[in-house]
Each structure stands twice: as structure tokens, then as C-alpha cells.
Scaffold this active site. Structure first.
Site, short mmCIF file in Angstrom:
data_model
loop_
_atom_site.label_atom_id
_atom_site.label_comp_id
_atom_site.label_asym_id
_atom_site.label_seq_id
_atom_site.Cartn_x
_atom_site.Cartn_y
_atom_site.Cartn_z
N TYR A 105 -5.52 4.75 -2.62
CA TYR A 105 -4.25 4.66 -1.79
C TYR A 105 -4.74 3.71 -0.35
O TYR A 105 -4.24 2.65 -0.05
CB TYR A 105 -3.48 5.67 -1.40
CG TYR A 105 -2.55 5.56 -0.30
CD1 TYR A 105 -1.25 4.73 -0.53
CD2 TYR A 105 -2.54 5.93 1.18
CE1 TYR A 105 -0.51 4.43 0.42
CE2 TYR A 105 -1.51 5.94 2.18
CZ TYR A 105 -0.54 5.07 1.81
OH TYR A 105 0.34 4.68 2.69
N THR B 143 -1.48 2.20 7.15
CA THR B 143 -1.77 3.68 7.27
C THR B 143 -3.03 4.05 8.14
O THR B 143 -3.93 3.25 7.96
CB THR B 143 -1.67 4.42 5.79
OG1 THR B 143 -2.05 5.79 5.99
CG2 THR B 143 -2.49 3.61 4.83
#
Ligand code: UDP
Length: 328
Positions: A141, A117
Site C-alpha cells: 500500500y 499517506t
């Protein structure tokens, strides 16, 4: 033709990857614990229910299917939830991936394509961001994803694993004709939330900040169609299985779209106006995130095909016509 184990294969990106891999002639096996995934999304190969932290179960699935490569999409993904429950994220996303990598090593599976990501970059220091941008995540995250990038890079050095770290920008859109699309609970993403107002599932859409230093004051993001993302995964797997080198690549269109431009696209595509009101900034939002995708273009021969209107059109068909029939 190769056999690919897709963890998170019943999820949004994972199911689209199964579709794309299957269309490219590969055999896919979807491995998913159904925590966020949907069994109805598994249509292109066998389904194996299981958790990535369950080594025994993974071993049995590897023994049954003898995969040539692993595409690792299974993860918890909601940034806000990762701030509230970091331990869950480290357990799922880090411990789980390490168990998976361990099983791969024991079984001699040496190809690892990883859903990473742009959140591994943290605050953008320059735009667009290329792969050499410093990686300094600002959420648990983002850290969990960066840790597995690092772990798999180290494992590659030690045991000859090959990896592709695919750093997604804003995955969006759907494949309504194939009956797969976005469905999160709770939903936090801009496109579904804006479309839900047109379906009477939400009263209004809040624009999180209209005083940013962007061209219209609202946050700029790089929305990439999930089918374009899936295509990049097929290319990455084929590159590694074909003897190509490991890589880390951004997957974004290279074009930024502001929240107001997103709403304008919805107007163009649906002919309807989203009832939107400015609201406070959302903590943790960067003003702008845009990919430099030159590396993916060069190394994977990847060209994203779909712009924002195509993303919205597919998301709209999915939410307005298909989602309820597939997922109830
Ligand atoms: N956003 C918004 N209202 C919402 C949800 C999101 O204005 O109800 C904005 C958000 O601030 C961000 C962009 O839309 O700038 C995309 O947000 P999303 O949650 O879809 O993805 P993110 O970029 O946070 O991963």
C-alpha cells in the site's frame, strides 16, 4: 469557483472533500467505481460511476465536466489486504493513477491533489516526522502511494503539472449531520472497532500490544478529523489554482494518542467502558506515528480544529445513530 473532479468521491475522505469544496463555493464531480464507495455519500454534485483504469470513461467524464483540477482519492487502502493481494493494489493505485494522469495531460488539466499517506515513510526514524523524513514504505500500500508521488513529481517536471501530495496520518471522525462517515468492509480501524463493542456489533476490543516503548505501552497514533483533512484539501487546491507552488505536506494534528488514551476518550464522550483486553502486537505496526505539521500550517494556513474527543464524538454519533439509516 472551480470545477473539481474528485476520484473516490463516494468514499470516506472523498465525500468529506466534496462537502468541504462545495461549502467553499466550488463545483464538485464525484467519480467512483463503488468498490468501496457509497452512492448515498454523493450529495454535493453530480455522480459519475467509473473506474480510474478506464481511460475511455475518464475521457468522457473530463469532456462532460471540463474540470479545472483533480483531487485523486480513489484507491485501495487496507494495508493488510495490500500484503495479501499486492497485484490488485499496484493495478488500482498505480496503473489507475497513471491512466488518470495521462488523461489529465491529454486534456490539459494541470492541477493534481493526491491522497497520500504517512505509510510512505515506513518505520519512523524520528518523531514527530516531517516531510524530509526518508520515504521507505513497509507495505505494498505504502509503495503504491509513494510511486504515484514520484510519478506525479516527474510528470510535473516534464509537462508543467502542479501537485499537492497530502500525507494523511490516521483519518478519523465523521460528519453525522451530513450523513457521511467511516464504513469499511471488513473494518480494521481502532476507533470504529472499539465503538462497535458498545453497539453490540463486536464482543470485545483487542489492544494490539501493551508492551511498546510508549508512555503507557500501547501504540501511539495521530488521529486527524476527516473534516480537518478535507479543509486542507480545499486549501491545497486553491493554492495550486491560485498560482502557488507544488508541495508535499503532512496532515496530522501533531498530537499522539495511545490506544489506551483512545479508550479513555471513548469513556469520556460516551460515558461507557469499552471491554478491552491486551492481545499480541499486530505485525507491521509501528510503536508511534506522529506528524510534524508545521509545513501544512505555514504553506496552507491550515490549523486542525478538532481533538480526539471531537473525533470520537462524531464517530460515535455516526455509528450509533446515522450509519444504519444511510447505509442500511
Ligand atoms: N488497534 C488495536 N486494536 C484494534 C485495531 C487497532 O489496538 O482492534 C491499534 C493498532 O495497533 C494501532 C492503532 O490501534 O496502533 C490504530 O490502528 P488503525 O488500524 O486504526 O490505524 P493504523 O495506524 O494501523 O493505520
Amino acid at each position: 469557483m472551480a470545477t473539481i473532479l474528485v476520484t473516490g468521491g463516494a468514499g470516506y475522505v472523498g465525500a468529506h472533500c466534496c462537502l468541504a469544496l462545495s461549502r467553499a463555493g466550488h463545483k464538485v464531480v464525484a467519480y467512483d467505481n463503488l468498490y468501496n464507495g457509497h452512492e448515498n455519500f454523493v450529495k454535493w454534485g453530480p455522480f459519475e460511476r467509473g473506474d480510474i483504469r478506464d481511460k475511455e470513461r475518464l475521457n468522457a467524464v473530463f469532456a462532460a465536466h471540463a474540470p479545472d483540477a483533480v483531487l485523486h482519492c480513489a484507491a485501495l487502502i487496507e494495508v493488510g489486504e495490500s500484503v495479501k493481494f499486492p497485484d490488485r493494489f499496484y493495478d488500482n493505485n498505480v496503473t489507475g493513477a497513471l491512466v488518470l494522469l495521462d488523461v489529465m495531460r491529454e486534456r490539459g488539466v494541470k492541477t493534481f491533489v493526491f491522497s497520500s499517506t504517512c505509510a510512505t515513510y515506513g518505520e519512523p526514524l524520528r518523531l514527530p516526522m516531517n516531510e524530509t523524513h526518508p520515504q521507505a514504505p513497509v507495505s505494498p500500500y505504502g509503495w503504491t502511494k509513494l510511486m504515484i508521488e514520484q510519478a506525479s513529481r516527474d510528470i510535473a517536471g516534464a509537462y508543467g503539472l502542479k501537485f499537492a501530495h497530502l500525507r494523511y496520518f490516521n483519518a478519523a471522525g465523521a460528519s453525522p449531520a451530513e450523513g457521511i462517515g467511516e464504513k469499511h468492509d471488513p473494518e480494521t480501524h481502532a476507533i470504529p472497532l472499539a465503538l462497535f463493542t458498545l453497539l453490540g456489533r463486536r464482543d470485545g476490543f483487542k489492544i494490539f500490544g501493551d508492551d511498546y516503548d510508549t508512555r503507557d505501552g500501547t501504540c501511539l497514533r495521530d488521529y486527524v478529523h476527516v473534516l480537518d483533512l478535507a479543509d486542507a484539501h480545499v486549501r491545497a487546491i486553491e493554492r495550486l489554482l491560485g498560482g502557488g507552488a507544488s508541495l508535499a505536506a503532512n496532515l496530522g494534528t501533531g498530537d499522539g494518542v495511545t490506544v489506551k488514551e483512545l479508550l479513555a476518550s471513548i469513556q469520556r464522550v460516551t460515558g461507557r467502558t469499552v471491554p478491552a483486553t491486551p492481545a499480541a502486537r499486530r505485525p507491521g505496526d509501528a510503536p508511534a506515528l506522529v506528524a510534524d505539521n508545521a509545513l501544512a500550517r505555514r504553506e496552507l494556513g491550515w490549523t486542525p480544529q478538532r481533538g480526539i474527543d471531537a473525533v470520537i464524538a462524531d464517530a460515535w454519533t455516526w455509528h450509533s445513530e446515522i450509519e444504519g439509516t444511510v447505509l442500511g
